[in-house]
Design a protein around this motif. Sequence first.
Motif, PDB file in Angstrom:
ATOM      1  N   SER A  61       0.863   7.088  18.387  1.00  0.00           N
ATOM      2  CA  SER A  61       0.633   6.255  19.564  1.00  0.00           C
ATOM      3  C   SER A  61       0.860   4.785  19.260  1.00  0.00           C
ATOM      4  O   SER A  61       0.896   3.970  20.172  1.00  0.00           O
ATOM      5  CB  SER A  61      -0.803   6.442  20.074  1.00  0.00           C
ATOM      6  N   LEU A  62       1.018   4.444  17.976  1.00  0.00           N
ATOM      7  CA  LEU A  62       1.248   3.063  17.554  1.00  0.00           C
ATOM      8  C   LEU A  62       2.275   3.059  16.435  1.00  0.00           C
ATOM      9  O   LEU A  62       2.145   3.815  15.462  1.00  0.00           O
ATOM     10  CB  LEU A  62      -0.063   2.419  17.075  1.00  0.00           C
ATOM     11  N   ALA A  63       3.305   2.230  16.588  1.00  0.00           N
ATOM     12  CA  ALA A  63       4.351   2.075  15.571  1.00  0.00           C
ATOM     13  C   ALA A  63       4.295   0.647  15.042  1.00  0.00           C
ATOM     14  O   ALA A  63       4.385  -0.317  15.809  1.00  0.00           O
ATOM     15  CB  ALA A  63       5.729   2.368  16.159  1.00  0.00           C
ATOM     16  N   LEU A  64       4.150   0.510  13.726  1.00  0.00           N
ATOM     17  CA  LEU A  64       4.014  -0.794  13.081  1.00  0.00           C
ATOM     18  C   LEU A  64       5.188  -1.003  12.136  1.00  0.00           C
ATOM     19  O   LEU A  64       5.281  -0.326  11.096  1.00  0.00           O
ATOM     20  CB  LEU A  64       2.704  -0.861  12.302  1.00  0.00           C
ATOM     21  N   PRO A  65       6.097  -1.902  12.477  1.00  0.00           N
ATOM     22  CA  PRO A  65       7.251  -2.119  11.594  1.00  0.00           C
ATOM     23  C   PRO A  65       6.875  -2.925  10.359  1.00  0.00           C
ATOM     24  O   PRO A  65       6.089  -3.871  10.422  1.00  0.00           O
ATOM     25  CB  PRO A  65       8.223  -2.896  12.494  1.00  0.00           C
ATOM     26  N   ILE A  66       7.451  -2.548   9.225  1.00  0.00           N
ATOM     27  CA  ILE A  66       7.342  -3.319   7.983  1.00  0.00           C
ATOM     28  C   ILE A  66       8.623  -4.118   7.886  1.00  0.00           C
ATOM     29  O   ILE A  66       9.690  -3.583   7.607  1.00  0.00           O
ATOM     30  CB  ILE A  66       7.166  -2.392   6.772  1.00  0.00           C
ATOM     31  N   ARG A  67       8.535  -5.431   8.145  1.00  0.00           N
ATOM     32  CA  ARG A  67       9.727  -6.263   8.284  1.00  0.00           C
ATOM     33  C   ARG A  67       9.805  -7.278   7.163  1.00  0.00           C
ATOM     34  O   ARG A  67       8.793  -7.847   6.747  1.00  0.00           O
ATOM     35  CB  ARG A  67       9.717  -6.991   9.634  1.00  0.00           C
ATOM     36  N   GLY A  68      11.043  -7.489   6.695  1.00  0.00           N
ATOM     37  CA  GLY A  68      11.288  -8.493   5.677  1.00  0.00           C
ATOM     38  C   GLY A  68      12.428  -9.393   6.092  1.00  0.00           C
ATOM     39  O   GLY A  68      13.171  -9.106   7.042  1.00  0.00           O
ATOM     40  N   LEU A  69      12.595 -10.492   5.396  1.00  0.00           N
ATOM     41  CA  LEU A  69      13.663 -11.431   5.704  1.00  0.00           C
ATOM     42  C   LEU A  69      14.996 -10.842   5.300  1.00  0.00           C
ATOM     43  O   LEU A  69      15.139 -10.255   4.223  1.00  0.00           O
ATOM     44  CB  LEU A  69      13.442 -12.753   4.971  1.00  0.00           C
ATOM     45  N   HIS A 114      14.718  -7.770   9.071  1.00  0.00           N
ATOM     46  CA  HIS A 114      15.260  -6.419   9.051  1.00  0.00           C
ATOM     47  C   HIS A 114      14.146  -5.466   8.645  1.00  0.00           C
ATOM     48  O   HIS A 114      13.142  -5.846   8.029  1.00  0.00           O
ATOM     49  CB  HIS A 114      16.455  -6.308   8.105  1.00  0.00           C
ATOM     50  N   LEU A 115      14.318  -4.208   9.020  1.00  0.00           N
ATOM     51  CA  LEU A 115      13.287  -3.211   8.783  1.00  0.00           C
ATOM     52  C   LEU A 115      13.293  -2.762   7.329  1.00  0.00           C
ATOM     53  O   LEU A 115      14.329  -2.373   6.789  1.00  0.00           O
ATOM     54  CB  LEU A 115      13.509  -2.000   9.697  1.00  0.00           C
ATOM     55  N   LEU A 116      12.110  -2.789   6.720  1.00  0.00           N
ATOM     56  CA  LEU A 116      11.911  -2.184   5.412  1.00  0.00           C
ATOM     57  C   LEU A 116      11.257  -0.820   5.527  1.00  0.00           C
ATOM     58  O   LEU A 116      11.369   0.006   4.615  1.00  0.00           O
ATOM     59  CB  LEU A 116      11.037  -3.086   4.536  1.00  0.00           C
ATOM     60  N   GLY A 117      10.588  -0.590   6.636  1.00  0.00           N
ATOM     61  CA  GLY A 117       9.909   0.682   6.850  1.00  0.00           C
ATOM     62  C   GLY A 117       9.106   0.634   8.131  1.00  0.00           C
ATOM     63  O   GLY A 117       9.069  -0.392   8.830  1.00  0.00           O
ATOM     64  N   VAL A 118       8.443   1.732   8.453  1.00  0.00           N
ATOM     65  CA  VAL A 118       7.610   1.826   9.661  1.00  0.00           C
ATOM     66  C   VAL A 118       6.379   2.660   9.327  1.00  0.00           C
ATOM     67  O   VAL A 118       6.473   3.702   8.658  1.00  0.00           O
ATOM     68  CB  VAL A 118       8.366   2.481  10.841  1.00  0.00           C
ATOM     69  N   LEU A 119       5.230   2.194   9.793  1.00  0.00           N
ATOM     70  CA  LEU A 119       3.980   2.948   9.696  1.00  0.00           C
ATOM     71  C   LEU A 119       3.606   3.426  11.095  1.00  0.00           C
ATOM     72  O   LEU A 119       3.425   2.611  12.002  1.00  0.00           O
ATOM     73  CB  LEU A 119       2.867   2.078   9.107  1.00  0.00           C
ATOM     74  N   PHE A 120       3.510   4.745  11.272  1.00  0.00           N
ATOM     75  CA  PHE A 120       3.098   5.354  12.539  1.00  0.00           C
ATOM     76  C   PHE A 120       1.667   5.858  12.394  1.00  0.00           C
ATOM     77  O   PHE A 120       1.341   6.543  11.407  1.00  0.00           O
ATOM     78  CB  PHE A 120       4.004   6.523  12.912  1.00  0.00           C
ATOM     79  N   VAL A 121       0.805   5.541  13.368  1.00  0.00           N
ATOM     80  CA  VAL A 121      -0.585   5.999  13.348  1.00  0.00           C
ATOM     81  C   VAL A 121      -0.960   6.515  14.726  1.00  0.00           C
ATOM     82  O   VAL A 121      -0.350   6.154  15.740  1.00  0.00           O
ATOM     83  CB  VAL A 121      -1.556   4.871  12.920  1.00  0.00           C
TER      84      VAL A 121
END
Length: 737
Positions: A435-443, A456-463
Amino acid sequence: MIRAASAAIRRRLRQGRESPFHRLASRARCYHLRRVSGSNLYASLSSLLAAAVAAAIGISVYLRDRSRLQFSRFFAFCLSLCLFHLARFFAGLPSLPRSQWVADTLSLLLPLMADRFLSGFFPAAGPAPGRNPLQGPLLGVLLVLQVIALVFPQLADEPWWVVVDISIMTYVVGGLFFAVMRMWRAARAAEGTAAGPRLRYLFYAALIALALGQPGIPVIGPIATAVYLYFMAQTLTRERLLDLPEILARIASMTLLVITVTAVYAALVLWVPWTFAGEPMLLVFNTLLASFAVLVLIDPLRTELDRRLESWLFHDRTILRALLDRLRRRLVNLIDPDEMVRVVMNTLRGSERVTRASLFLLDRQGSALRLRGHTGAPTPPSSLDLATRRPLLERMRQSGPLLRDVLERQRERANNELKAELDECLDTFAEVGASLALPIRGLAGEQLEGGPPRLHLLGVLFVDDERLLEPFSREEVELFEGVVAQAAVMIENSTVYEQRKERDRLAALGEMAAGLAHEIRNPLGAIKGAVQVVEPGLQNADPTTREFLGVIVEEVERLNRVVTQFLTYSRPFTGQMGPVVLGEVVVTTLRLLDEDARGRVTVTQAANLPPVRGDAEALRQVLLNLLRNAFDALAGQSPPGRVFVSLGLRRHGLGSGDAVTLTVRDNGPGFAPGALANLFVPFHTTKAAGTGLGLPISQRIVENHRGLIEVSAPEGGGAQFTIVLPVYAQPRAEAPT
């Protein structure tokens, strides 16, 4: 005029010339005249405050998004309240006797405006509660009576006219109450959905505002109206159910803060006139002292009030905040992504607020997000391709965290094109189970000069919390954002650390390779030289001896090539990066082939391809290696096979940026079973005279260009290698001075 009418009524009552009914009506009329006379200064000022707040809130919401009908209805409702309270303020001025008539007439519009505004919260899919059939006729009759009172003002002095005043008040209060009860019926009809609790919150707020906002309550009524409008404005702009308790808590915190600060200020200022009358300097000194005390106390006082209210009203959030704070501090000391995934999953698994979670990280090729850890059932997909999941991933890259219920509400108001994109996003949410997507973003590596940083995306945490329709409030989302921000820092630090380790390893390997090359090449040179010296004197030797001498020379040359390629593989990349046009690289590389090979190459190129960032000489080496491999695969084929070279543009080909593709395909026999897994393994080769370093060297060169090599077997047979390189980021042109 109002005071004179009230005095006339009292005189008639004292003279006893009225019937009992007329006496009761006259007393009620006299009370009504005293109530609406506006002689109370505080009531007038509170009405002016309510009018100003209603105008400010209505205009701010309308300017936020003029296209939304609900915002326009709220603006109309605020405008009617503003005019009503403004008329009540002017009714307190003796020079404007008609203001009370204006206020009474404007009050007739309030039930209609309130009903139209509140009905906009009803779910479109569910049954709408019925409207009041008597509202229209009653409004028409009362408006006619008000026009008659304007034309014949002497009628307002008649005792029986109090019935009209009572009818107006009854119509206004009853109409507003009916509009509020429609919301209650809509909440009961939407039971079991996310709209049901939301409508109940709005019903209770409207009921409290209706009870406290009566004109008969002089000061509290207008203030309650202002607070209610602020609450509804926040509800319109923040549509989530969990935001409503947040808004109420914020209003409560603000109210307590205002009361506390007012008490401190009053305690330091108001005692001076009572004790030291005629000492203006002491009053000024105490005013300065009170202002300084308020400025010092307001920030810690606000923080303490917010903390207390959160611990009382949102106990679960307090626990979640402490848990995520500990997790964020623990991530500071980590450098290994695998350890980071394990710590995050164990922490979320042990919390009471997350039932499902999954963590995806970008793979080395930058083409997909790979599942690195998860908790809860069912198991999410093993990877999320950046190209096929582009709508969701691009939204996260640009906007940050995404909530499923927010996307669902956006979909209800979207056009067909945007609705299709939101459907893809919601499908990904459903597939991952979140229900929540949290992007792990880096320069990003390439930044525009003078421009904002590119992420740019380094990863995504879904909870997710399956027990709730809207599991996480915005404040809780901010807590999760702190965790993924620290995870992004850790991943970037890990990448830098691994790059440094690889650079040190290659430097050590290069030094060792240089020493080995020196030690190997000297004996090889001596062997080759000795053979070449001996070979002329053995012209009359037997054929076997001459054949062995030729074998020695060939093997020496092969070993020399192996040593040279090993040095190339182990040496750190030192190319000069800049804008490179791949079409020109293809043309110059084809010139290195013989005429027969050039005739068997077909080149196709898309129009207006942008340049890539790279070193032209290194890219020519990669392309030449791929072409030679293709011709080796076609050797002995009859009729002679062909090689196809194509250039194209791939949108969002590498993470969030565009990329240019260079494809080399042949129509040969293709790959042997199991060969794809070992193509880029050093010293693994299927050629009789190969070294097994050509493709690893090519892969290293492409990776140093922040690109990737894709390998596939086309349907028509043969082998296909695709080089994907990022588009060169043009520096921003400086403005002329």
